[in-house]
Scaffold this active site. Structure first.
Site, PDB file in Angstrom:
ATOM      1  N   ASP A  26     -36.159   4.885 -81.583  1.00 29.14           N
ATOM      2  CA  ASP A  26     -35.738   5.417 -83.039  1.00 29.14           C
ATOM      3  C   ASP A  26     -37.139   5.323 -83.879  1.00 29.14           C
ATOM      4  O   ASP A  26     -38.099   4.989 -83.262  1.00 29.14           O
ATOM      5  CB  ASP A  26     -34.961   4.282 -83.594  1.00 29.14           C
ATOM      6  CG  ASP A  26     -34.755   4.513 -84.886  1.00 29.14           C
ATOM      7  OD1 ASP A  26     -33.958   5.607 -85.105  1.00 29.14           O
ATOM      8  OD2 ASP A  26     -35.029   3.499 -86.130  1.00 29.14           O
ATOM      9  N   ASP A  28     -37.686   5.967 -87.709  1.00 28.00           N
ATOM     10  CA  ASP A  28     -37.940   5.120 -88.969  1.00 28.00           C
ATOM     11  C   ASP A  28     -37.723   3.577 -88.543  1.00 28.00           C
ATOM     12  O   ASP A  28     -36.838   3.240 -88.187  1.00 28.00           O
ATOM     13  CB  ASP A  28     -36.952   5.693 -90.105  1.00 28.00           C
ATOM     14  CG  ASP A  28     -37.300   6.997 -90.507  1.00 28.00           C
ATOM     15  OD1 ASP A  28     -38.441   7.424 -90.375  1.00 28.00           O
ATOM     16  OD2 ASP A  28     -36.167   7.589 -91.111  1.00 28.00           O
ATOM     17  N   ASP A 224     -34.802  -0.736 -84.620  1.00 32.40           N
ATOM     18  CA  ASP A 224     -34.991  -1.868 -85.662  1.00 32.40           C
ATOM     19  C   ASP A 224     -33.537  -2.125 -86.126  1.00 32.40           C
ATOM     20  O   ASP A 224     -33.435  -3.052 -86.883  1.00 32.40           O
ATOM     21  CB  ASP A 224     -35.799  -1.531 -86.840  1.00 32.40           C
ATOM     22  CG  ASP A 224     -35.248  -0.378 -87.572  1.00 32.40           C
ATOM     23  OD1 ASP A 224     -35.019   0.845 -86.891  1.00 32.40           O
ATOM     24  OD2 ASP A 224     -35.290  -0.442 -88.783  1.00 32.40           O
TER      25      ASP A 224
END
Length: 357
Positions: A26, A28, A224
């Site tokens: 991922d 961001d 995250d």
């Protein structure tokens, strides 16, 4: 039973960069936050490549084209090609093309990446509801406003299928969470009364797109977020590594439901380069390195045995043990943790993690 591994945060005796062939990262909150790279991550990704691991850069953010994302990454000292970038717009375009066929008329709502992915999938991009689109594909765009949302509402109300590239309510930023695509998708859904088809993470279509484009055989999803990255990886049958540089903090992790519990845990993506300590049963509790969690009828008790050698240098062994102890107590449900500190060292880390003791 003492010393036996448990099937939760079992750890890895060799670094993930050697155990898995592709890291599906991922962006961001993992590689960068806002316009800045997460400290140490560019160097870590270069080292993972040098160890033989291939990288795929996966984003639910549909606003940019793969070329733009690759350019951004390269500017942050993370060299990337457009072929290594997988966006939720691409996953949505693949799903729409499979459902409606080549040439189908589609109304894009979002940044330039949405229309570009639709065109690349041989779909016909239209600009108005009066063009009779068969689908509306809605992805994140910083400049999406009332006019675009109104056009989507009219098209969906006229029978177009509403397809969302993702349903993330927020995006991370240096100023804290900001409105994401899910918030704007909710506007269209609220007015039309129709729920969208979501193709981005955690829908398996997104990670199927990742595996197809990267030819991964043993992928590791690195993210995250529990509700997109971890759940998406689990639904796709891939191992997952959660990093704490984005939206998930220890309290949120501990309260995760069974479908959102990661296989591995690290402070940041440098966790690709190091072995991960396992959590083992230890008498009446669970142990990871110096840290032990005792269980009884009341709150869990976290303590540190300074006489034992630490098993990692990342400061998360206590959290690993606490996660397993709590998840074993609540195997099928999400629940906030109840924990007390056994000693000042435990009280200190509980305060650092934002957990009441």
């Amino acid at each position: 039973m003492s010393g036996a591994p448990v099937p939760l945060l079992v750890g890895a005796t060799e670094p993930p960069c050697r155990a898995y062939d592709v890291a599906l990262l991922d962006l961001d909150g993992v590689v960068y936050v806002g316009s800045e790279a997460v400290p140490g991550v560019p160097e870590a990704l270069a080292a993972a490549r040098a160890a033989g691991m291939r990288l795929g850069f996966v984003t639910n953010n549909a606003s940019r084209t793969p070329e733009e994302v690759a350019g951004h990454l390269s500017a942050l000292d993370v060299p990337a090609s457009a072929a290594e970038v997988i966006t939720s717009s691409q996953a949505a375009a693949t799903v729409v093309a499979q459902r409606l066929g080549p040439g189908a008329r589609v109304l894009p709502v979002g940044g330039p990446g949405v229309a570009a992915a639709l065109e690349a999938a041989a779909l016909t991009v239209v600009a108005r509801a009066e063009d009779e689109p068969l689908a509306v594909v809605q992805g994140y765009g910083r400049d999406v406003g009332w006019t675009a949302l109104a056009e989507a509402v009219v098209a969906v109300r006229n029978g177009a299928e509403h397809v969302a590239t993702n349903a993330d309510a927020t995006i991370p930023s240096p100023r804290g969470p900001l409105p994401g695509n899910g918030a704007l998708v909710g506007v269209v859904s609220a007015v039309t009364g129709r729920r969208p088809l979501v193709t981005g993470k955690p829908d398996p279509a997104m990670h199927a797109e990742c595996v197809r484009r990267t030819h991964a055989r043993r992928p590791l999803v690195v993210g995250d977020r529990l509700d997109t990255d971890v759940e998406g990886g689990r639904r796709a049958g891939a191992a997952t590594l959660l990093v704490l540089t984005g939206v998930t903090d220890p309290a949120v992790l501990l309260a995760a439901g069974p479908h959102q519990r990661p296989d591995l845990l690290a402070p940041d993506a440098r966790g690709l380069l190091t072995p991960h300590p396992g959590v083992v049963a230890d008498g009446g509790g669970w142990r990871c390195g110096q840290w032990t969690v005792r269980r009884g009828d009341g709150p869990l008790r976290l303590g540190r045995d300074a006489g034992r050698a630490p098993t990692s240098a990342d400061g998360l062994d206590g959290l690993r043990a606490l996660c397993v102890a709590h998840w074993v107590r609540h195997p099928g449900t999400a629940a906030p943790v109840q924990v007390t500190a056994d000693g000042e060292a435990a009280a200190t880390v509980l305060r650092q993690w934002g957990l009441p003791s």
